[in-house]
Design a protein around this motif. Structure first.
Motif, PDB file in Angstrom:
ATOM      1  N   HIS A  51       4.420  -3.693   4.311  1.00  0.00           N
ATOM      2  CA  HIS A  51       4.526  -2.353   4.898  1.00  0.00           C
ATOM      3  C   HIS A  51       3.166  -1.698   5.112  1.00  0.00           C
ATOM      4  O   HIS A  51       2.830  -0.677   4.491  1.00  0.00           O
ATOM      5  CB  HIS A  51       5.425  -1.460   4.047  1.00  0.00           C
ATOM      6  CG  HIS A  51       6.001  -0.319   4.861  1.00  0.00           C
ATOM      7  ND1 HIS A  51       6.881   0.594   4.321  1.00  0.00           N
ATOM      8  CD2 HIS A  51       5.842   0.049   6.158  1.00  0.00           C
ATOM      9  CE1 HIS A  51       7.232   1.479   5.246  1.00  0.00           C
ATOM     10  NE2 HIS A  51       6.609   1.158   6.367  1.00  0.00           N
ATOM     11  N   ASN A  52       2.409  -2.268   6.006  1.00  0.00           N
ATOM     12  CA  ASN A  52       1.169  -1.671   6.489  1.00  0.00           C
ATOM     13  C   ASN A  52       1.508  -0.782   7.689  1.00  0.00           C
ATOM     14  O   ASN A  52       2.062  -1.246   8.680  1.00  0.00           O
ATOM     15  CB  ASN A  52       0.224  -2.801   6.906  1.00  0.00           C
ATOM     16  CG  ASN A  52      -0.927  -2.334   7.791  1.00  0.00           C
ATOM     17  OD1 ASN A  52      -1.823  -1.632   7.343  1.00  0.00           O
ATOM     18  ND2 ASN A  52      -0.887  -2.725   9.061  1.00  0.00           N
ATOM     19  N   TYR A  53       1.218   0.525   7.578  1.00  0.00           N
ATOM     20  CA  TYR A  53       1.449   1.410   8.723  1.00  0.00           C
ATOM     21  C   TYR A  53       0.505   2.608   8.644  1.00  0.00           C
ATOM     22  O   TYR A  53      -0.292   2.715   7.704  1.00  0.00           O
ATOM     23  CB  TYR A  53       2.920   1.830   8.803  1.00  0.00           C
ATOM     24  CG  TYR A  53       3.376   2.972   7.924  1.00  0.00           C
ATOM     25  CD1 TYR A  53       3.952   4.110   8.485  1.00  0.00           C
ATOM     26  CD2 TYR A  53       3.279   2.918   6.541  1.00  0.00           C
ATOM     27  CE1 TYR A  53       4.414   5.163   7.690  1.00  0.00           C
ATOM     28  CE2 TYR A  53       3.733   3.959   5.745  1.00  0.00           C
ATOM     29  CZ  TYR A  53       4.295   5.080   6.328  1.00  0.00           C
ATOM     30  OH  TYR A  53       4.744   6.114   5.529  1.00  0.00           O
ATOM     31  N   THR A  72       0.752  -8.730   2.385  1.00  0.00           N
ATOM     32  CA  THR A  72       0.866  -7.273   2.329  1.00  0.00           C
ATOM     33  C   THR A  72       2.203  -6.845   2.907  1.00  0.00           C
ATOM     34  O   THR A  72       2.586  -7.266   4.012  1.00  0.00           O
ATOM     35  CB  THR A  72      -0.274  -6.597   3.121  1.00  0.00           C
ATOM     36  OG1 THR A  72      -1.498  -6.785   2.416  1.00  0.00           O
ATOM     37  CG2 THR A  72      -0.019  -5.096   3.284  1.00  0.00           C
ATOM     38  N   PRO A 101       0.789  -1.238   0.000  1.00  0.00           N
ATOM     39  CA  PRO A 101       0.000   0.000   0.000  1.00  0.00           C
ATOM     40  C   PRO A 101       0.816   1.280   0.000  1.00  0.00           C
ATOM     41  O   PRO A 101       0.339   2.326  -0.427  1.00  0.00           O
ATOM     42  CB  PRO A 101      -0.831  -0.120   1.284  1.00  0.00           C
ATOM     43  CG  PRO A 101      -0.099  -1.097   2.147  1.00  0.00           C
ATOM     44  CD  PRO A 101       0.564  -2.047   1.208  1.00  0.00           C
ATOM     45  N   SER A 133       5.265  -4.688   9.272  1.00  0.00           N
ATOM     46  CA  SER A 133       4.155  -3.840   9.694  1.00  0.00           C
ATOM     47  C   SER A 133       4.481  -3.183  11.025  1.00  0.00           C
ATOM     48  O   SER A 133       5.264  -3.716  11.816  1.00  0.00           O
ATOM     49  CB  SER A 133       2.878  -4.667   9.826  1.00  0.00           C
ATOM     50  OG  SER A 133       2.488  -5.168   8.568  1.00  0.00           O
ATOM     51  N   PRO A 142      -2.186   2.452   5.363  1.00  0.00           N
ATOM     52  CA  PRO A 142      -2.763   1.202   5.863  1.00  0.00           C
ATOM     53  C   PRO A 142      -3.252   0.306   4.734  1.00  0.00           C
ATOM     54  O   PRO A 142      -3.584   0.785   3.640  1.00  0.00           O
ATOM     55  CB  PRO A 142      -3.941   1.685   6.715  1.00  0.00           C
ATOM     56  CG  PRO A 142      -4.353   2.977   6.065  1.00  0.00           C
ATOM     57  CD  PRO A 142      -3.067   3.610   5.592  1.00  0.00           C
ATOM     58  N   ASP A 143      -3.281  -0.981   5.014  1.00  0.00           N
ATOM     59  CA  ASP A 143      -3.839  -1.927   4.045  1.00  0.00           C
ATOM     60  C   ASP A 143      -5.350  -1.910   4.183  1.00  0.00           C
ATOM     61  O   ASP A 143      -5.912  -2.473   5.126  1.00  0.00           O
ATOM     62  CB  ASP A 143      -3.291  -3.333   4.294  1.00  0.00           C
ATOM     63  CG  ASP A 143      -3.850  -4.335   3.282  1.00  0.00           C
ATOM     64  OD1 ASP A 143      -4.530  -3.907   2.327  1.00  0.00           O
ATOM     65  OD2 ASP A 143      -3.619  -5.545   3.467  1.00  0.00           O
ATOM     66  N   GLN A 173       1.213 -10.447   6.753  1.00  0.00           N
ATOM     67  CA  GLN A 173       1.871  -9.152   6.576  1.00  0.00           C
ATOM     68  C   GLN A 173       3.380  -9.284   6.728  1.00  0.00           C
ATOM     69  O   GLN A 173       3.872 -10.135   7.471  1.00  0.00           O
ATOM     70  CB  GLN A 173       1.360  -8.134   7.602  1.00  0.00           C
ATOM     71  CG  GLN A 173      -0.084  -7.714   7.401  1.00  0.00           C
ATOM     72  CD  GLN A 173      -0.490  -6.614   8.362  1.00  0.00           C
ATOM     73  OE1 GLN A 173       0.254  -6.235   9.265  1.00  0.00           O
ATOM     74  NE2 GLN A 173      -1.692  -6.081   8.159  1.00  0.00           N
ATOM     75  N   ALA A 177      -5.861  -3.975  10.388  1.00  0.00           N
ATOM     76  CA  ALA A 177      -5.243  -4.873   9.409  1.00  0.00           C
ATOM     77  C   ALA A 177      -4.238  -5.793  10.098  1.00  0.00           C
ATOM     78  O   ALA A 177      -4.156  -6.986   9.791  1.00  0.00           O
ATOM     79  CB  ALA A 177      -4.569  -4.062   8.301  1.00  0.00           C
ATOM     80  N   CYS A 178      -3.461  -5.239  11.033  1.00  0.00           N
ATOM     81  CA  CYS A 178      -2.539  -6.089  11.806  1.00  0.00           C
ATOM     82  C   CYS A 178      -3.301  -7.184  12.539  1.00  0.00           C
ATOM     83  O   CYS A 178      -2.888  -8.350  12.567  1.00  0.00           O
ATOM     84  CB  CYS A 178      -1.754  -5.242  12.804  1.00  0.00           C
ATOM     85  SG  CYS A 178      -0.384  -4.304  12.096  1.00  0.00           S
ATOM     86  N   ALA A 192      -4.759   0.623  10.153  1.00  0.00           N
ATOM     87  CA  ALA A 192      -3.508  -0.145  10.147  1.00  0.00           C
ATOM     88  C   ALA A 192      -3.508  -1.156  11.288  1.00  0.00           C
ATOM     89  O   ALA A 192      -3.078  -2.304  11.114  1.00  0.00           O
ATOM     90  CB  ALA A 192      -2.315   0.792  10.266  1.00  0.00           C
TER      91      ALA A 192
END
Length: 358
Positions: free
Chosen positions: A86-88, A84, A9, A112, A92-93, A109, A133-134, A130
Motif C-alpha cells: 500500500h504505497n500511495y 511493500t 508505510p 499501489s 509513500p514508501d 509492491q 517508488a512505483c 509514491a
C-alpha cells in the motif's frame, strides 16, 4: 527458500489499531510465508500524512532517511526481496527503493496507486515520492481492476503488473450457513463513506414489504447517527455491537444474506467472509466491490436505494434462490479467494525473478 523484507508505510500489520488495511497487511505476510519463506517486518515507520501538512512530510522524510540507513546496515544479509504493501500519495514508501538499491535486491509492491491528480497541491511531494517508488518496483501486484487503470497508464518501462485478487487468510472454507435467519449488515460506524452506506441501507429498508429482520454488527463514533437512521424500523433492526472474529463468523452462519451498499470500499473483506460462509450478498455495483463478489446482476449506483431494496426483496421472497446464490458464491470464493491461490500466484511470479537476479 527466500527471505522477504515486508513493509507497510500506511500501517504496520502489528498495529494495535484495527482496520482493513492492517488486516490485509497481516494476510499478505501470512500468504507470503505459507510455503516456508521467512517474512520479516523490517520497519514500523508510518509515513502517513492525513491532511497534507508540509512540515509533517518533512519530518517523515527525515525519519525515513535515518531508518533507511539503519536498514541498509542492519537488515539480515540473507534478505532476498523487499515487498511493500500500500504505497500511495498519503503514505509513500520512502524506504524500499533506497534500501533495495543499496543492497542490490529486487523491489516489489502490493496494492499501489498512482494519483496523478495529487502531483499538485498539499501532497504534491508525497505523491511524487509514491510515483517514484512505483517506478522503482520490478513487479506491482494489484488487487482490483480499478487499480490497474492508473498503474497501466503510468507503467514504468517493462514493469510487470500482476493480478493478486483479494483473499481470505484461510486454506479451507468455514462451515456453511443454514440459510435461515435475519439479514446481516457488517460495517464500522463512522462519518464519511460508512455513514453514507448506512443512509442508503436505511432508505432501502423503507421500501421492503412483508416480514423481515436485520442484524447490524459494528460500532464506532457515528453509532448515534446510525441508530437514528434505523429508529423508524423499531424492533426489526437489532444492533449486535462490535464483534470479535469468532462472534462475527457465528453471525454469518446464522444469517440469510449480507447487505452492504459499499460506498467507496476498496473491496471489502466482509464480502469475502460472508460469501465463504454461503451467504449471498446484496451490494451496489461499484469499482472494487465487484472484484470480490460472485459474478451476478448487482444493482447499479444510479438505481439508488430502490434498486438495493428490489434485490433484497427478491431474496426475502425466494429462500431457494437465496440458498442457490449463496452456494454459488461460496464455490466462487473457494476457487479464487482463499490464501493458497494467493500464495501460488505471488511465488509463481517472484521465484523466477529471484533466480534471474541471483
Amino acid at each position: 527458500m527466500a527471505r522477504v523484507a515486508f513493509y507497510a508505510p500506511m500501517k504496520a500489520p502489528d498495529s494495535p489499531k484495527p482496520s482493513g488495511d492492517r488486516e490485509m497487511a497481516r494476510n499478505l505476510m501470512k500468504a507470503i510465508a505459507a510455503q516456508g519463506d521467512p517474512s520479516d517486518l523490517v520497519s514500523r515507520l508510518r509515513t502517513y500524512d492525513k491532511t497534507g501538512d508540509a512540515a509533517l512530510q518533512q519530518t517523515l522524510r527525515d525519519a525515513a532517511q535515518a531508518e533507511a540507513k539503519r536498514l541498509i546496515a542492519q537488515m539480515p544479509l540473507d534478505t532476498d526481496l523487499w515487498v511493500t504493501y500500500h504505497n500511495y500519495y498519503k503514505a509513500p514508501d520512502l524506504l524500499g527503493p533506497q534500501v533495495c538499491a543499496a543492497r542490490g535486491i529486487p523491489y516489489v509492491q502490493l496494492e499501489s496507486t498512482r494519483a496523478t491528480s495529487r502531483l499538485t497541491g498539499p501532497w504534491a511531494g508525497f505523491a511524487q515520492s509514491a510515483h517514484d517508488a512505483c517506478d522503482a518496483a520490478q513487479v506491482i501486484f494489484y488487487h482490483t481492476a480499478n487499480d490497474l487503470i492508473t498503474l497501466e497508464r503510468g507503467r514504468y518501462h517493462n514493469q510487470a503488473l500482476v493480478e493478486l485478487p483479494p483473499f481470505l487468510p484461510i486454506c479451507e472454507l468455514p462451515p456453511e450457513t443454514s440459510g435461515h435467519g435475519p439479514m446481516l449488515t457488517v460495517g464500522m460506524m463512522r462519518d464519511g463513506d460508512k455513514l453514507a452506506s448506512y443512509a442508503i441501507l436505511a432508505q432501502a429498508l423503507s421500501h421492503l414489504e412483508g416480514d423481515w429482520s436485520l442484524e447490524i454488527a459494528g460500532d464506532g463514533p457515528a453509532r448515534a447517527e446510525v441508530e437514528a437512521l434505523m429508529a423508524p424500523f423499531g424492533g426489526k433492526v437489532e444492533f449486535l455491537g462490535q464483534l470479535d472474529r469468532d462472534a462475527l463468523h457465528a453471525a454469518y452462519s446464522q444469517s440469510s444474506f449480507l447487505v452492504w451498499p459499499g460506498v467507496n470500499e476498496a473491496y471489502g473483506m466482509i464480502y469475502l467472509e460472508a460469501q465463504s460462509a454461503g451467504l449471498p450478498v446484496v451490494a451496489q455495483d461499484r469499482p472494487g466491490v465487484r472484484d470480490v463478489l460472485f459474478p451476478s446482476d448487482y444493482p447499479s449506483v444510479s438505481a439508488g436505494p430502490m434498486g438495493l431494496a428490489k434485490h433484497m426483496q427478491q431474496l426475502l421472497d425466494d429462500p431457494l434462490l437465496c440458498r442457490s446464490m449463496g452456494s454459488k458464491a461460496r464455490a466462487h470464493i473457494e476457487r479464487h479467494h482463499l490464501m493458497p491461490k494467493a500464495t501460488e500466484r505471488f511465488w509463481a511470479t517472484i521465484r523466477p525473478m529471484l533466480k534471474v537476479s541471483s
